[in-house]
Structure formats: structure tokens, C-alpha cells
Scaffold this motif. Structure first.
Motif, PDB file in Angstrom:
ATOM      1  N   ALA A  75       0.781  -1.233   0.011  1.00 49.74           N
ATOM      2  CA  ALA A  75       0.197  -0.158   0.199  1.00 49.74           C
ATOM      3  C   ALA A  75       0.449   0.814  -0.053  1.00 49.74           C
ATOM      4  O   ALA A  75       0.247   2.603  -0.443  1.00 49.74           O
ATOM      5  N   VAL A  76       2.408   1.274   0.404  1.00 50.41           N
ATOM      6  CA  VAL A  76       2.694   2.477  -0.130  1.00 50.41           C
ATOM      7  C   VAL A  76       4.482   1.898  -0.703  1.00 50.41           C
ATOM      8  O   VAL A  76       4.785   1.049  -0.146  1.00 50.41           O
ATOM      9  N   MET A  77       4.042   3.360  -1.631  1.00 51.32           N
ATOM     10  CA  MET A  77       5.321   2.978  -2.237  1.00 51.32           C
ATOM     11  C   MET A  77       5.259   1.586  -3.129  1.00 51.32           C
ATOM     12  O   MET A  77       6.599   0.707  -3.571  1.00 51.32           O
ATOM     13  N   GLY A  78       4.433   0.869  -3.181  1.00 50.10           N
ATOM     14  CA  GLY A  78       3.870  -0.667  -4.154  1.00 50.10           C
ATOM     15  C   GLY A  78       5.261  -1.340  -3.021  1.00 50.10           C
ATOM     16  O   GLY A  78       5.418  -1.512  -1.542  1.00 50.10           O
ATOM     17  N   CYS A  79       5.173  -3.271  -3.616  1.00 51.03           N
ATOM     18  CA  CYS A  79       5.434  -4.328  -3.626  1.00 51.03           C
ATOM     19  C   CYS A  79       6.784  -3.803  -3.363  1.00 51.03           C
ATOM     20  O   CYS A  79       6.961  -4.660  -4.815  1.00 51.03           O
ATOM     21  N   THR A  89      19.221   7.623   9.722  1.00 50.97           N
ATOM     22  CA  THR A  89      18.959   9.115   9.628  1.00 50.97           C
ATOM     23  C   THR A  89      17.445   8.593  10.381  1.00 50.97           C
ATOM     24  O   THR A  89      16.937  10.364  11.123  1.00 50.97           O
ATOM     25  N   GLY A  90      16.787   7.260  10.695  1.00 52.28           N
ATOM     26  CA  GLY A  90      15.726   7.325  11.063  1.00 52.28           C
ATOM     27  C   GLY A  90      14.413   8.083  10.445  1.00 52.28           C
ATOM     28  O   GLY A  90      13.222   8.002  10.615  1.00 52.28           O
ATOM     29  N   ASP A  91      14.341   8.110   9.624  1.00 50.21           N
ATOM     30  CA  ASP A  91      13.441   8.873   8.367  1.00 50.21           C
ATOM     31  C   ASP A  91      13.181   7.082   7.487  1.00 50.21           C
ATOM     32  O   ASP A  91      13.721   6.591   6.480  1.00 50.21           O
ATOM     33  N   ASP A  92      12.155   6.854   7.871  1.00 48.84           N
ATOM     34  CA  ASP A  92      12.013   5.092   6.887  1.00 48.84           C
ATOM     35  C   ASP A  92      10.198   5.009   7.805  1.00 48.84           C
ATOM     36  O   ASP A  92      10.062   5.609   8.309  1.00 48.84           O
ATOM     37  N   GLU A  93       9.818   3.739   6.400  1.00 44.71           N
ATOM     38  CA  GLU A  93       8.245   4.040   7.012  1.00 44.71           C
ATOM     39  C   GLU A  93       7.785   3.426   8.085  1.00 44.71           C
ATOM     40  O   GLU A  93       6.790   3.475   8.656  1.00 44.71           O
ATOM     41  N   TRP A  94       8.493   2.652   8.886  1.00 38.72           N
ATOM     42  CA  TRP A  94       8.592   2.084  10.287  1.00 38.72           C
ATOM     43  C   TRP A  94       8.639   2.800  11.158  1.00 38.72           C
ATOM     44  O   TRP A  94       7.611   2.242  12.079  1.00 38.72           O
ATOM     45  N   ASN A  96       7.035   6.036  11.026  1.00 36.85           N
ATOM     46  CA  ASN A  96       5.613   6.962  10.923  1.00 36.85           C
ATOM     47  C   ASN A  96       4.850   6.346  12.047  1.00 36.85           C
ATOM     48  O   ASN A  96       4.375   4.710  11.896  1.00 36.85           O
ATOM     49  N   GLN A  97       4.300   7.150  12.576  1.00 35.24           N
ATOM     50  CA  GLN A  97       2.915   6.204  13.727  1.00 35.24           C
ATOM     51  C   GLN A  97       1.788   5.423  13.028  1.00 35.24           C
ATOM     52  O   GLN A  97       1.614   4.175  13.720  1.00 35.24           O
ATOM     53  N   ASP A  98       1.705   5.652  11.438  1.00 37.08           N
ATOM     54  CA  ASP A  98       0.912   4.174  10.992  1.00 37.08           C
ATOM     55  C   ASP A  98       1.379   3.361  10.741  1.00 37.08           C
ATOM     56  O   ASP A  98       0.603   1.693  10.483  1.00 37.08           O
ATOM     57  N   ASP A  99       2.929   2.657  10.889  1.00 40.75           N
ATOM     58  CA  ASP A  99       3.523   1.644  10.884  1.00 40.75           C
ATOM     59  C   ASP A  99       4.261   1.094  12.299  1.00 40.75           C
ATOM     60  O   ASP A  99       5.190  -0.202  11.901  1.00 40.75           O
ATOM     61  N   TYR A 100       4.348   2.201  12.809  1.00 42.83           N
ATOM     62  CA  TYR A 100       4.847   1.196  14.837  1.00 42.83           C
ATOM     63  C   TYR A 100       4.270   0.199  15.452  1.00 42.83           C
ATOM     64  O   TYR A 100       4.946  -0.353  15.823  1.00 42.83           O
ATOM     65  N   SER A 101       3.152  -0.145  14.656  1.00 39.56           N
ATOM     66  CA  SER A 101       2.359  -1.418  15.278  1.00 39.56           C
ATOM     67  C   SER A 101       2.766  -2.711  14.649  1.00 39.56           C
ATOM     68  O   SER A 101       1.660  -3.618  14.765  1.00 39.56           O
ATOM     69  N   SER A 161      13.029   4.636   1.694  1.00 38.73           N
ATOM     70  CA  SER A 161      11.889   4.472   2.035  1.00 38.73           C
ATOM     71  C   SER A 161      11.618   5.360   3.081  1.00 38.73           C
ATOM     72  O   SER A 161      12.793   6.212   3.763  1.00 38.73           O
ATOM     73  N   THR A 162      10.524   6.054   3.557  1.00 36.83           N
ATOM     74  CA  THR A 162      10.321   7.682   3.406  1.00 36.83           C
ATOM     75  C   THR A 162       9.237   8.191   4.758  1.00 36.83           C
ATOM     76  O   THR A 162       8.433   6.394   4.614  1.00 36.83           O
ATOM     77  N   THR A 163       9.595   8.173   5.853  1.00 34.80           N
ATOM     78  CA  THR A 163       8.395   8.671   7.155  1.00 34.80           C
ATOM     79  C   THR A 163       6.900   8.834   6.157  1.00 34.80           C
ATOM     80  O   THR A 163       6.092   8.397   6.648  1.00 34.80           O
ATOM     81  N   ASN A 164       7.267  10.862   5.719  1.00 34.60           N
ATOM     82  CA  ASN A 164       5.870  10.967   4.801  1.00 34.60           C
ATOM     83  C   ASN A 164       5.511  10.083   4.221  1.00 34.60           C
ATOM     84  O   ASN A 164       3.978  10.380   3.657  1.00 34.60           O
ATOM     85  N   SER A 165       5.939   9.239   3.287  1.00 38.00           N
ATOM     86  CA  SER A 165       5.429   8.073   1.919  1.00 38.00           C
ATOM     87  C   SER A 165       4.253   7.450   3.000  1.00 38.00           C
ATOM     88  O   SER A 165       3.357   7.200   1.859  1.00 38.00           O
ATOM     89  N   VAL A 166       3.985   7.137   4.010  1.00 39.41           N
ATOM     90  CA  VAL A 166       3.257   6.386   4.460  1.00 39.41           C
ATOM     91  C   VAL A 166       2.513   6.919   3.982  1.00 39.41           C
ATOM     92  O   VAL A 166       1.557   8.121   5.218  1.00 39.41           O
TER      93      VAL A 166
END
Ligand code: HEM
Ligand SMILES: *[C@@H]1O[C@H](CO)[C@@H](O)[C@H](O)[C@H]1NC(C)=O
Length: 321
Positions: A75-79, A89-94, A96-101, A161-166
Motif C-alpha cells: 500500500a505504500v510505494m508498492g510491493c 537517519t530515522g527517516d523510514d516507513e516504520w 511513521n505512526q501508522d507503521d509503528y504498530s 523508504s521515507t516516513t512521509n510516504s506512509v
């Protein structure tokens, strides 16, 4: 004269070839097929099947967490396994609050399957993490009693992978919001409902549904409301399908019919008249649900697929090469 004619037909052939090349390359992203690794890693499916089986023996969270990971990947940036990347740097999808769980057990299931694949000399560094996620998701479903559908392969791993792409759907989304989100992925309302049936496995933290209890959501069955208040007083989670939490079946849809859907986004599928018929259909016919779920997972698996031009075969699923 003859020369001119053959020149013309040569030009015609050239144009045909050019058009064909253009059409083929525009579909390059969709070149997935089940036997993609038949020559380089003939026993791929068996290796992943056995590795996932061992992960499931180790932890009951493995299967649900792995299935959810596939959704959050596609669902984020494709499979493209971008959801697995850990950025220094800490900038990755994981992050993001929506992926942290996303549960660590899902990531571990993929890392273990990748290690098993790469321990086979023939397969080493030839199979993408994105394909391993797709295969492991299918194993999580089929080894939990769900459909054993065919997985198409040939995805490359993304490098970004970027936090803001989620961007993901939320628990209080209504039917229109859910539909428009899945529509951007090329998925229909039927696909969305079938995929929501993944909530036949696993659990959610109380924070995702507690605000619906104490009579605040009239679509919630009052006895389920009381039950959840007790559950959350005891522990911080509840099962999405509390009849068969580790079995992949259609009981999720039967629960929705009884106001026992855990998340607002689950129950709304029954509350809204436009989707209720499909819930009733799946609740009464598990075979149709399994069939539609397999089709929807295959469609989800085609989202934003990368090729050798914009992707790579990652050696360590956590880091770009
Ligand atoms: C329709 C929109 C969706 C929403 C709003 C949603 C939301 C959620 C939430 C909030 C959780 C609980 C997370 C936690 O507390 O750890 C969850 C769990 C889960 N979701 Fe979804 N989800 C959706 C669709 C999907 C799809 C399409 C799939 C897979 C095809 C999926 C698979 C799962 C699974 C298997 C779990 C259990 C995870 C576990 O136990 O670790 N979900 N979902
Ligand atoms: C799925 O099908 C494959 C191939 O026929 C088989 O080897 C495997 O055991 C099946 N998995 C389950 C869980 O039934």
C-alpha cells in the motif's frame, strides 16, 4: 520500384517493432509470473513454506503480523519491501505512526525466510525481499487454514523508504474513505472487503477501538461492548476475530453481522447498506470469500511493482545494497 516497395515494408516493420517495444516496456512493471525463479531457485516455495512454518511454531503472532506486513508494504510505494528498510537517519516507513504498530514477529518471519533462501547456494542473493514477503504472506494464510493461492513473482526491491510516504487507511474511516484509498491502489470495493477479511487473524491494541465502547458507537453490540471493557481492563489488546483468532476463516464476517467487529472500519462494512450484501455473502459462503480473497491478494501484489531499472535484489532486507 521494387526497391521503393521493400523500403516501405521495411519502414512498416520498423514502426511495428518500435510500437511493440514501447508497449512492452510500459507493461514491464506488470511482468510477474509464478515460475519467475524456476531456474535460479527451483525450491523457493518449499524453502519459504518450511521457514514460515517454523516461525509460526515459534510464535502465534507470526502469521497475522506477516500478512499485515504485506499489506503495509504494497500500500505504500508498492510491493517493494520498502517497509523493511531501517534508515540510519530515522527517516523510514516504520517510524511513521501508522507503521509503528507492525509487530516485530512479522519482520523476523521475513528475515528468517530470507536467510533460509540465501543459505541455498543456488538461490543466494537472487530472490527479492518483496517476493519473499508475498510468499510468506500466502504461507501465513494457507498454513492458518486459508486459501492456498498461487503467488506471482518477479518484484524488485525498492531503494527508498521515507516516513512521509506512509498513507494508510484508519480505523474510523467510513466506506467512502476506505473505497477511495483502495481505489488509488487499483482495488475495488469487493477487493477491499475481501482483504478486510484478513482481520480473521490477529489482534489490535485497545487504543484502536476503546473509544467505540461504553455505548459511544451504536453499531457495537452491547454485550460485545461490555466484553471489550473487561478485556481492556485486563490486557492492552483484543483479537480481531475472537472466535478463531489464529484460524483463517469467514467468522470475521459473521461477527460483523452481530455487531462484533472490533475496529470501526470493520463494523462500517456491515452498517453501510452499500457493502452489507457482500458481508452477508461471505458470511454464508466461505468458499467465495477464499476465492475473492485470493484474487484481491494477487491484485494487491501487483501494486507499484519495481523492475531492474528502479529496483534491486536486496541482500539484507533491512538495508539497500
Ligand atoms: C481496510 C482498512 C484497514 C484498516 C483501517 C486496518 C487497521 C488495522 C489496525 C488498527 C490493526 C491493529 C494493529 C495493532 O494494534 O497492532 C490491524 C491489524 C491487522 N491488519 Fe489491518 N487494517 C486494514 C486493512 C487490512 C488489510 C487489507 C490487511 C491484509 C490483507 C490487514 C491485515 C491485518 C492483520 C493480519 C492484522 C493483525 C496484526 C497482528 O495481530 O499483529 N488489514 N489492522
Ligand atoms: C499448498 O500447496 C502446495 C503445492 O501443492 C503444497 O505443497 C502445500 O502443502 C499446500 N499448503 C497447505 C497449507 O495446504
Amino acid at each position: 520500384m521494387a526497391n521503393l516497395e521493400s523500403l516501405a515494408s521495411l519502414a512498416a516493420i520498423l514502426i511495428l517493432v518500435l510500437v511493440e517495444v514501447a508497449v512492452l516496456s510500459s507493461f514491464a512493471a506488470a511482468q510477474l509470473r509464478p515460475d519467475y525463479y524456476a531456474n535460479v531457485c527451483p525450491n523457493l516455495e518449499g524453502i519459504v513454506r518450511y521457514s514460515v512454518k517454523q516461525s509460526m511454531v515459534k510464535s502465534p503472532i507470526s502469521a497475522p503480523a506477516t500478512l499485515r506486513l504485506f499489506f503495509h508494504d504494497c500500500a505504500v510505494m508498492g510491493c517493494d519491501a520498502s517497509v523493511m528498510i531501517i534508515s540510519p537517519t530515522g527517516d523510514d516507513e516504520w517510524r511513521n505512526q501508522d507503521d509503528y504498530s507492525l509487530k516485530p514477529e512479522g519482520f523476523q518471519t521475513i528475515l528468517d525466510a530470507k536467510a533460509a533462501v540465501d543459505s541455498d547456494l543456488q538461490c543466494r542473493y537472487k530472490v527479492s525481499c518483496a517476493d519473499i514477503i508475498a510468499l510468506a504472506a500466502r504461507e501465513s494464510v494457507s498454513q492458518s487454514g486459508g486459501p492456498n493461492y498461487t503467488v506471482e513473482l518477479g518484484r524488485y526491491d525498492g531503494k527508498i523508504s521515507t516516513t512521509n510516504s506512509v498513507m494508510l487507511p484508519h480505523v474510523d474511516d467510513n466506506l467512502d474513505s476506505l473505497n477511495s484509498f483502495f481505489y488509488t491502489l487499483g482495488l475495488s470495493q469487493i477487493d477491499m472487503i475481501a482483504l478486510s477479511g484478513a482481520h480473521t487473524l490477529g489482534a489490535a491494541d485497545c487504543g484502536f477501538f476503546q473509544h467505540r465502547t461504553r455505548g459511544k458507537d451504536p453499531s457495537m453490540n452491547p454485550s460485545f461492548d461490555a466484553q471489550l471493557q473487561g478485556t481492556c481492563a485486563r490486557q492492552n489488546f483484543a483479537f480481531l476475530d475472537d472466535v478463531t483468532p489464529v484460524g483463517f476463516d469467514n467468522s470475521y464476517f459473521k461477527l460483523l453481522q452481530n455487531g462484533r467487529g472490533l475496529l470501526g472500519s470493520d463494523q462500517v462494512l456491515y452498517t453501510d447498506q452499500r457493502s452489507r450484501g457482500t458481508i452477508d455473502y461471505y458470511a454464508s459462503n466461505q468458499g467465495i470469500f477464499f476465492y475473492d480473497f485470493s484474487i484481491a491478494m494477487t491484485k494487491l501484489g501487483k501494486v507499484g511493482v519495481k523492475t531492474a531499472t528502479d529496483g534491486e535484489i536486496r541482500r539484507d532486507c533491512r538495508y539497500p545494497n
